[in-house]
Design an enzyme around this catalytic site. Structure first.
Site: not given
Length: 1039
Positions: A104, A107-108, A180, A205
């Protein structure tokens, strides 16, 4: 972004879910894209790829081409379809073995800069340099996907270049990892005496993700049902484990997973395949050689006996009954999803078991009123290599767990014994037929997502799309063996020892314990730091702030220009008819592929004020309580068998000329196959004339489900609830909107659910019906193929003539109240002749006593993050300044708010928007900050007033607005703006010309005129944890 996928219904629901705001051309009569690819032959070489298969899938109007890249083994699938909204996606199988969130965070980070595009954050910068209709990235449990779509061929090549460079040649800078992923940083970065804290976008998040108890439950269920490999960890990242991830581990994960040999490419649309292959070969794949990626997911070893687990979560203050907060379900591990027919069968079987009031588990569990709704994970889930089926309840008392378990086992036995009614199976197959025919604007994305999981585990993605073949085989299987489905139930549920019973209940100290554990891990890290390392953290924090504040050279990034945009757009002709010279009907001829779309809008103007809070509940239940001779089960069965769905929703339509006026009503919507048109309209006739409001037991079931759903939805929609609340005191429409769609409605539904008896509520529903379900203030719209409209018009006229109120003499009608103004819906009808002298009108409400005022509200909720909004009253849609404010919202988002709220502040998202409401809304999402974010909103206005933006910045903001204005519109939604708001194509063209003309001076002027403190009225709202500063400030209302 974290993603969960499921079944065949993922594709079919996506076919139903598109909403859009402008126009694209649907070219069903042309087959040019499909004809081009049908010429390819197996074994043919194209730009380093070899064609493996060419297959037509006529039911989806597409031809699929499968290829392999010769040097790397990369897999490729192209779907040729005559749709101009072209899509690209590349996905990698990403199988982490810990919960640090490495896929994840990666991905950022890959989207934060690459070899060719060195500037920071090219992904977000491309949002304003393209006309994309979709741009994002997803992290699922076992793959990561990067899709985009656009209608512009030059734009497609630009975005493809950025995406390819991002995933295959990212910079992976340490600073981007800190921003991130996670970092240790001083609370105030330039103050070394302030405490050290954890920060990071993904860190915050995921705290927001797990603020939702449904997500907590779903994650535990997957981890515990599949405990032996990658599904035992949290691919999105556990906030308590994310700080274990190192930069070196991130880079290693990229090197081992983001290779063409581990990639699957997908393209869709009407652009030539050869161009895609050439660009992908030259810009990426030609630079790699084949490897053997070790990323496959092994089959889960099967259990010899069932297992049980109990987990805890945070309490929910909004649930109907605080004593009943336990969730319990039983989950069964099923077959490998690469067996696509078995997956299709089990998905259908799941729908028969749990969907709608006629399903056995609904009857046994929901109607028993033990809980509020099915458990968060219910039915078939095909998001892992081996699918699962789950069933259970949420909102039960802890002592009822045993009862629920017994009911589940008993229901399985009864299904094995009795099977399913043939009519229910037919209704399900009809649902597939209509959803295949229903066209949407994001079909490429729906296909890419639908095939992703199966393809990820080396299944055949083309086979997955051949739904008609599976339906035929399914019918044949039932014919060959009448007990086909019962045998499946017996095999997968009765005789399957690999089943998990999972219960979850709230712990009052849950959030506090989570905070304590996080603080413990923080102190552990801090205590291990030397003075030198602490100094280095301080300096790195300053370095990151400097990098975030430094203007970026974006000249290397490709971009469209405003001059690339068409000055005009395709018009949508409509025809108006008037039934009995009274009720207007808008007809819009569209290539709807054999589907008919019907809408009716009825006014709330005569409704007494005490009934208004019950309108959302009325809309929720009106098509679910039964009508005429049908009880609620029979009505549901007919709706499934004869339509693609029938629904009602409250509508507050802001007047386009005056912010103090609005139209209030309910929108009734439905769709059906053309052959079922008379049946659908007869159902509406019966619902309007003879709805049932006499079953208190069933009403309680629907109320409990609605209350639970609203409560569960707050964490994922917190920014929307904050914005609705912030706008409550700014316009009359905003005030009513908070009653219908805000936290007031959540609390209202909670109060109703808590009532010991619902007779008083039941009595209100017929009163609402008397005022609402009449054609006195009704208008209708129909979207259908031209040849269907004559037949449709007869059925619509028949419906209207049979609705209460038709033919009533004008003098018998309720007088229009003094606060209601009648205006033409279509201003072009002001002159000229129309049918029988009739004209479609809007009856607008004004509130003479309403005065806009400032209000700031803090809703204290058990969340670890905040949702923040500030709204400012500006101008209505028709005001010339509206367009400049709309561009300014995009400019502020891209050039100021994204940097300050997300990059520096660590929130998952933030920005500014302007909608038809005339409210300029600032927002942040999953935000560790609250009052600081409101300060950022204010500083962004100061920045705008100083005009610190360039002509290029303005053009990028215009491109961003045009990407919304020119987003594709499905045939079902053409003419909708005209029908609801009276916004004609002529008005849209005028707005378009104003959008082209927006300039620097105009933007500075509207910032000064409307956004300056004291010039306009504003409201603010925060949803989030306890906040001492807010508690001490008397200007904030505490809730």
């Amino acid at each position: 972004m974290v993603l969960r996928a499921t079944s065949v219904w993922v594709l079919l629901k996506r076919l139903r879910s598109a909403r859009s705001v402008s126009h694209c051309s649907w070219r069903w009569n042309s087959s040019s894209a499909r004809e081009r690819v049908i010429q390819y032959t197996v074994g043919e070489k194209i730009h380093g790829f070899t064609v493996n298969q060419v297959t037509a899938v006529p039911e989806l109007f597409l031809t699929a081409v499968k290829l392999n890249h010769d040097n790397t083994g990369a897999q490729y699938m192209h779907v040729a379809r005559d749709d101009p909204n072209n899509l690209f996606s590349v996905q990698f199988r990403t199988t982490p073995l810990n919960s640090t969130g490495v896929p994840h965070i990666l991905e950022h980070v890959v989207l934060c800069g690459s070899e060719k595009y060195q500037c920071r954050d090219p992904f977000f910068k491309m949002l304003t340099r393209s006309l994309s209709t979709f741009m994002n990235a997803f992290t699922a449990s076992d793959y990561t996907m990067y899709p985009f779509s656009t209608q512009n061929s030059k734009d497609f090549q630009n975005l493809l270049s950025v995406y390819l460079d991002a995933v295959f040649f990212p910079c992976l800078r340490e600073l981007d990892f800190w921003q991130e992923g996670w970092r240790l940083e001083h609370d105030t970065p330039d103050d070394p005496s302030s405490p050290l804290v954890f920060k990071g976008v993904v860190f915050n998040e995921m705290k927001g993700v797990f603020a939702n108890n449904e997500n907590v439950y779903a994650q535990h269920l997957q981890n515990k049902l599949l405990p032996d490999h990658t599904y035992s960890v949290i691919s999105g990242g556990d906030p308590l484990h994310i700080p274990k991830l190192t930069w070196e581990e991130l880079k290693h994960f990229h090197a081992t997973h983001y290779h063409p040999s581990n990639a699957r490419f997908f393209t869709y649309g009407d652009l030539p395949l050869e161009q895609h292959l050439k660009q992908i070969q030259e810009q990426a794949l030609g630079k790699f050689q084949k490897i053997e990626p070790d990323t496959s997911v092994p089959i889960q070893p099967r259990w010899s006996e069932p297992r049980e687990y109990h987990v805890t979560c945070g309490p929910d203050s909004m649930v109907p009954d605080p004593v009943k907060q336990t969730t319990y379900s039983v989950s069964f591990l099923l077959d490998d999803i690469t067996n696509s027919f078995e997956a299709f069968t089990l998905s259908l079987l799941s729908s028969l078991l749990v969907s709608g009031p006629n399903s056995p588990f609904y009857k046994a569990l929901i109607d028993a009123r033990i809980g509020t709704d099915f458990a968060p994970v219910v039915g078939y889930d095909g998001s892992t290599r081996e699918a699962c089926f789950s069933v259970g309840l949420q909102g039960i008392a802890e002592q009822d767990v045993k009862t629920v378990k017994q009911i589940i086992n008993k229901t399985i036995d009864e299904v094995i014994e009795n099977g399913f009614e043939e009519e229910r199976i037919e209704a399900l197959l009809h649902k597939i037929e209509i959803q295949l025919k229903h066209q949407t604007t994001n079909f490429g994305l729906a296909l890419a997502s639908y095939v992703a999981t199966n393809w990820n585990h080396d299944g055949d993605p083309v086979e997955v799309l051949q739904i008609s073949e599976k339906v035929a085989r399914f019918r044949q299987s039932l014919k060959d063996n009448p007990r086909f489905l019962q045998d499946k139930v017996k095999h997968y549920f009765k005789e399957n020892p690999h089943q998990l019973a999972l219960s979850m209940s709230p712990d009052e100290g849950y959030l506090e314990n989570q905070t304590k554990v996080e603080q413990g891990k923080l102190q552990e890290k801090i205590s291990s730091l030397s003075m030198e390392e602490k100094k280095e953290i301080y300096e790195k924090g300053l370095e990151l702030i400097t990098a975030q504040s430094t203007p970026q050279d974006v000249s290397s990034l490709p971009a469209l220009k405003v001059s690339d945009i068409q000055r005009t757009f395709p018009l949508t002709p409509v025809e108006m008819a008037y039934v009995g010279g009274e009720v207007p009907v808008q007809y819009c001829s569209q290539p709807t592929n054999g589907v008919v779309y019907f809408r009716a809008f009825t006014s709330l103007n005569t409704l007494p004020e005490d009934l208004k809070p019950y309108i959302p509940l009325f809309c929720n239940v009106i098509t679910r309580m039964g009508c005429a001779s049908l009880n609620y089960r029979q009505l549901d069965q007919l709706i499934e068998l004869k339509t693609g769905g029938m629904a009602a929703s409250p509508k507050i339509l802001q007047d386009i000329d005056d912010l103090d006026m609005y139209e209030q009503g309910v929108l009734f919507t439905s769709l059906c196959l053309d052959r079922n048109l008379p049946d659908m309209m007869q159902l509406w006739t019966d619902i309007f004339n003879s709805p049932h409001f006499d079953d208190e037991e069933h009403l309680r079931v629907l109320v409990m489900m609605a209350a639970q759903e609203l409560s569960n939805g707050i964490p994922d929609s917190g920014h929307q609830y904050a914005a609705v609340r912030a706008g409550k005191t700014l316009t009359p429409a905003g005030n009513l909107g908070e009653m219908f769609d805000g936290l007031s409605q959540v609390q209202q539904m909670k109060r109703i659910a808590e009532m010991p008896e619902l007779v008083t509520v039941l009595r209100r529903l017929p009163r609402i019906k008397l005022h609402l379900m009449t054609n006195e203030n009704m208008r209708c719209s129909v979207n259908a193929a031209a040849q269907e409209i004559p037949e449709m018009s007869k059925e619509v006229e028949k419906f209207i003539r049979n609705v209460p109120g038709f033919g009533k003499k004008k003098k018998d009608r309720k007088l229009i109240r003094s606060n209601i103004t009648e205006k033409l819906l279509n201003p072009e009808e002001a002159g000229g002749e129309v049918s029988g002298g009739s004209r479609a009108t809007k009856k607008l409400v004004s509130e003479p006593t309403f005065k806009a005022c400032q209000m700031k509200t803090h809703f204290q909720l058990p969340f670890p993050v905040n949702y923040v909004s500030e709204c400012i009253r500006t101008v209505p849609y028709m005001n010339p300044d509206f367009t400049s404010l709309r561009v300014l919202a995009r400019l502020l988002t891209a050039k100021y708010l994204h940097r300050e709220i997300r990059e520096k502040g660590g929130a998952y998202g933030g920005g500014a928007t302007l909608s038809h409401s005339g409210l300029f809304s600032f927002y942040s999402y999953r935000d560790p900050n609250s009052l600081d974010t409101i300060s950022v909103f204010r500083r962004s206005v100061d920045w705008a007033k100083m005009g610190k933006f360039t002509a290029e910045d303005i053009d990028e903001a215009k491109l961003s607005v045009f990407s919304v204005v020119d987003a594709p519109v499905a045939p079902s939604d053409k003419g909708l703006d005209r029908f609801l708001y009276g916004i004609s194509d002529e008005i849209k063209q005028k707005r378009r010309e104003q959008l082209f003309a927006v300039d620097h001076d105009g933007l500075v002027e509207v910032a000064n005129k409307y956004l300056t403190t004291g010039h306009s009225t504003c409201g603010a709202a925060i949803l989030g944890p306890e906040n001492e500063s807010i508690a001490r400030d008397p200007t904030w209302v505490q809730r």
